[in-house]
Design a protein around this motif. Structure first.
Motif, mmCIF file in Angstrom:
data_model
loop_
_atom_site.group_PDB
_atom_site.id
_atom_site.type_symbol
_atom_site.label_atom_id
_atom_site.label_comp_id
_atom_site.label_asym_id
_atom_site.label_seq_id
_atom_site.Cartn_x
_atom_site.Cartn_y
_atom_site.Cartn_z
ATOM 1 N N HIS A 37 0.877 -1.169 0.000
ATOM 2 C CA HIS A 37 0.000 0.000 0.000
ATOM 3 C C HIS A 37 0.906 1.208 0.000
ATOM 4 C CE1 HIS A 37 -2.045 -3.231 2.322
ATOM 5 N NE2 HIS A 37 -3.044 -2.928 1.509
ATOM 6 N N ASP A 85 -3.208 0.302 -3.728
ATOM 7 C CA ASP A 85 -3.034 -1.059 -3.234
ATOM 8 C C ASP A 85 -2.771 -1.968 -4.431
ATOM 9 O OD1 ASP A 85 -3.241 -3.474 -1.920
ATOM 10 O OD2 ASP A 85 -5.130 -2.992 -0.899
ATOM 11 N N HIS A 91 -10.700 -7.550 -0.342
ATOM 12 C CA HIS A 91 -10.199 -7.718 1.023
ATOM 13 C C HIS A 91 -10.490 -6.450 1.821
ATOM 14 C CE1 HIS A 91 -6.788 -5.781 -1.032
ATOM 15 N NE2 HIS A 91 -6.430 -5.309 0.150
ATOM 16 N N HIS A 93 -9.261 -3.859 5.384
ATOM 17 C CA HIS A 93 -8.016 -3.280 5.886
ATOM 18 C C HIS A 93 -8.019 -2.990 7.372
ATOM 19 C CE1 HIS A 93 -7.494 -2.362 1.548
ATOM 20 N NE2 HIS A 93 -6.282 -2.746 1.849
ATOM 21 N N ASP A 104 -3.547 -5.722 5.139
ATOM 22 C CA ASP A 104 -4.698 -6.447 4.594
ATOM 23 C C ASP A 104 -5.364 -7.337 5.631
ATOM 24 O OD1 ASP A 104 -4.278 -5.323 2.176
ATOM 25 O OD2 ASP A 104 -3.452 -7.114 1.220
#
Ligand SMILES: [Zn+2]
Length: 139
Positions: A37, A85, A91, A93, A104
């Protein structure tokens, strides 16, 4: 400093973008070491050592083009902080407020028991959850 970015040519072409030197350099910084990220400012700082002129505006533009092409996912933490990302699969965070860091959470580690009833004519496109944490002085 990496000199050969050509291995990213196919990736960029497959995303429907023209593989310019600048895009290949950015792709190399983004995708060389697994998922990450990163903010535009951080990436700009990172590529400033490359023998290639890359302004912050160019970095921004290319990050948005990569996102539009499906190579990145934009994660907006708040109005002042946007991350890009490299993990584009669904997903959630964990956000470390003190450090400004994202981690993640696999989507099957969060179970949603109920979602609101949706207005007619719309479908859910995604559910993005942030679990915001700060350091606990007693911990
Ligand atoms: Zn992520």
């Amino acid at each position: 400093m990496p000199d050969d970015f050509s291995s990213y040519e196919a990736l960029i072409r497959a995303a429907g973008l023209r593989p310019t030197k600048q895009r290949m350099a950015l792709a190399s910084a983004l995708f060389a070491d697994g998922n990450r990220h990163i903010t535009a400012e951080e990436l700009h700082k990172e590529v400033s050592s490359y023998r290639l002129p890359l302004s912050l505006a160019t970095v921004y533009n290319n990050l948005h083009q990569f996102t539009k092409a499906g190579l990145l996912r934009e994660v907006i933490v708040d109005s002042s902080k946007t991350y890009f990302d490299t993990n584009t699969s669904p997903h959630h965070h964990l956000y470390y407020e003190n450090e400004g860091r994202l981690e993640d959470i696999q989507s099957d580690n969060i179970r949603l028991r109920q979602l609101p009833e949706l207005p007619e004519g719309v479908d859910i496109s995604s559910v993005d959850i942030f679990v915001r944490v700060r350091s606990n002085p007693t911990g």
